[in-house]
Design a protein around this motif. Structure first.
Motif: not given
Lengths: 482, 482
Positions: A91-92, A99-102, A110-114, A157-163
């Motif tokens: 999850w990014s 529905g890609n990360p659900i 597995l949330n990658t925000s850390e 503003d929300i999307a992350t590089i992993g996603g």
């Protein structure tokens, strides 16, 4: 759904470890042996927040959400999950549409925000980043180096590089600078069995062996977990010059796009809006008074103040294609031009108080077929009695269709699905693709066989070779016909 | 070997079908059931011509060479070869350096030269081409459309698109326009078992499923046979402006490269030559009188006559990095600048009458490490008592080293091998890659594990999934350690 409001589930981990008391699909109690206390949650609101992206797809709540903070931790987690055949869904930012990360069958999210570290290597025009870095945060960190990570996505503003990597995201500026994958030089990936590999090298080019890097780019977390990426960067153009041009027809506008792209000019952005959307913009913004006709937004980027000469060339091309109205702006007041594009989505959302955008459609066709897809969308919408304004990255042949409906009306949403199916099939028949930016996820699996034919079997073979137990983000990307 | 003379084995098929009378490694008599008379040969000179590329690698003669003329014929051939586990090695222009298209164990060489059709889709900025199309022929066909296929390779008069894709070739212009793979939108591929698949679509971007296209790009014919490709094209820039700049040291030149690349300018070419090569140029060409110091060649491309402003900016950057001498030329007399680059290889070849270039080395490092690799090459060459001029696509961090030796002297060639091994290891330690343009082939298999670690096992897994009997170009690309 509220198509205009964005929520992120990538918040910091909760303060307390929750007990695993709820009904679950998989026994995930082993995760607390691997991921440290405070970075594991089974709280209802946390599970709910990780069961929904920004699209309309229904999914299954995960059994547990974890926020690992090291590659080794992810490696240990995947090795254990693999031994137990427990699904793991990375999850990014959660800004996806399909529905890609659900999860579709519970298990671990597995949330990658850390993983939010950024190291800028200015002299190499590179940044080494974690998958949890937010797109806008990266560009803020790069600004002092006069560098930029350029794909230009809408949810920056929300999307992350992993996603972005997992979905090979792109947006406004891809026409000049390329999509996310074009900027990925190297990936650190944890494989489903816990092995850690490097795909690619920190160099502008290489011909050493199979290109694994671009196999993991766009694989939507179905082959492994991306834990680090080296990105190539662009210098920031010092000058921008934009124009807004109205055309008598979408055919004329599309032909101008082809001619501009073939001219050797390399626009920084080249956007299309159809008549319906222009009318919504006039409704939405009191200052807007566009002719009710299709328009193009064109932006040029450069470094030596020469852009007006190039823009004159664009203007000549547009006039040759019967342009009706022309307005332009340079670096300082460029937002006056871009306001129209920025307002497109809210204008569509707020057309009626009780209606909103049912889905953000996303297909790509060869540039020469752009007028065909625009006109087919119009016809299909009329047949289904839907209002479907369109906006798109015309320079890439990419078009988004935005059916405005009462999203709480199941019959209306059925028609939206019918519309989507018909438009995607049409795009495929025109030689296009089912998705230019949003990926396959859950929503577009049914088109994979139509688009790729027997190549799908090769994809499945690769999936089986890398993830033989099928633990990585099951139920995504590959079609459900096998 | 004669490193300066190029021979192509991609001639038209011979007039007569030869009998299969010679000693063979595999019984390939079945090929005449599949490939029509006149397009099969076992003639000695034909077998010899397909057992050698332009590099120093010794290989094994094939048992038979075939020139299929349809995708179906290739599909039938591969299906039969796969049933019999007979190796098939695809052959394009034969201009490779690392033994990429030469068989190591006999079997069939599949010459793709009959696939020479070109269809230009001007409005889509695309061309659909066969693998046998010669690079320069494609660009000649595109010129009337004011379009170009841009990677800019050195052997463009012989190299074909199939080989360029299989090796992900690139050259002078990749720094601005990207490598071959960046221009491939779609491939038709025959798999080892005879299935025909399409990888990718004829559109500028797609996020639909795994990226098989870039898996086949650069796979050196080890996964299947490319039978058709859709390429994306560039408009031809109307103006070119080039400069030749001398620097007091390779460090200063390299730092100028970093600064130019980070400035937001996008040079069409950015080339480096070391002092040794400049001295050879002065020897080679009576008109040349360069200071004995490293130099950069910089070319800018544009469409609005503004290039002198941009070039002034390049000049300022170079002066900031202590440039000694500056000369420039525009579109009409640009060859005066580029003569130095064109003469580089012949100058190195003809340094002594009885010596020539032992090998064309090819490594890439992060741009910031360019001075390090240049100085390491110098040190290693001194230690091995070799003269090793260097030239490279500095904007990509790519450097070619050209040890000048008596290639008939085995002891000298051993030192060339020692030099290559040391330089590649050094490049890898600097974070670089074993090859930027020439591929792995036979010659660089031994570096695959050092460069890619466990990722090699993933590559092997993919090879096994797609080519379980290992018939496609065996003995290439993947390392020989497993």
């Amino acid at each position: 759904m509220d198509g205009c409001k964005r929520l992120s589930a990538s918040h910091p981990p909760p303060d307390t470890t929750q007990t695993m008391g709820h009904d679950h699909d998989y026994d995930c109690s082993f995760v607390t042996d691997v991921v440290t206390e405070g970075r594991v949650s089974t709280a209802e609101d946390v599970l709910d927040a990780h069961a929904k992206d920004e699209g309309p797809h229904e999914a299954h709540r995960p059994d547990v959400v974890v926020w690992p903070d090291s590659t080794r931790e992810i490696a240990a987690l995947l090795a254990e999950a693999n031994d137990r055949t427990v699904p793991v869904t990375p999850w990014s930012g959660g800004t996806s549409i399909e529905g890609n990360p659900i999860p579709v069958a519970g298990g671990i999210v597995l949330n990658t925000s850390e993983f939010d570290e950024i190291t800028v290597r200015h002299d190499d025009l590179q940044a080494v980043v974690g998958p949890g870095v937010v797109y806008d945060d990266l560009n803020a960190a790069l600004a002092s180096h006069n560098l930029r990570f350029a794909p230009g996505i809408a949810a920056g503003d929300i999307a992350t590089i992993g996603g972005m990597i997992a979905n090979n995201a792109s947006g406004l500026n891809a026409v000049r600078y390329g999509v996310t994958g074009d900027h990925v030089l190297r990936l650190e990936v944890v494989l489903p069995d816990g092995r850690i590999i490097e795909c690619g090298r920190d160099v502008p080019k290489s011909t050493a062996g199979y290109n694994l890097k671009d196999l993991f780019v766009g694989s939507e977390g179905t082959l492994g977990v991306i834990t680090e990426a080296t990105l190539s960067l662009e210098g920031i153009a010092q000058h921008r010059h934009a124009a807004l041009v109205t055309f008598p027809s979408s055919v004329a506008a599309s032909q101008a796009v082809s001619t501009i792209m073939a001219s050797g000019l390399t626009p920084g952005a080249l956007e299309f809006m159809d008549t319906q959307l222009v009318e919504l913009l006039n409704d939405y913004n009191d200052d807007a008074d566009f002719p009710a006709a299709p328009l193009l937004l064109i932006e040029l980027h450069g470094n030596s103040g020469d852009l007006s000469t190039q823009m004159d060339r664009v203007r000549t091309i547009c006039e040759d294609h019967d342009a009706i109205e022309w307005s332009e702006a340079d670096t300082d007041d460029i937002e006056t031009i871009w306001r129209a594009r920025r307002d497109a989505y809210p204008a569509a959302c707020e057309y009626y108080a009780d209606q909103t955008v049912g889905v953000i459609g996303d297909v790509v066709v060869p540039i020469s077929r752009y007028p065909d897809i625009v006109s087919r969308i119009e016809t299909i919408s009329d047949e289904l009695e839907l209002l479907t304004p369109c906006v798109g990255h015309a320079g890439d042949g990419n078009i988004h269709f935005l059916p405005v409906v009462d999203t709480d009306d199941p019959a209306a949403m059925d028609r939206v699905q019918e519309l989507t199916d018909a438009i995607v099939s049409e795009a495929l028949e025109l030689g296009g693709t089912a998705t230019g930016e949003h990926g396959i996820g859950i929503g577009k699996r049914k088109f994979m066989r139509q688009e790729h034919g027997d190549a799908v079997d090769v994809m499945s073979g690769i999936k089986d070779a890398i993830d033989p137990r099928g633990i990585m983000n099951p139920g995504k990307t590959l079609p459900n016909d096998d």
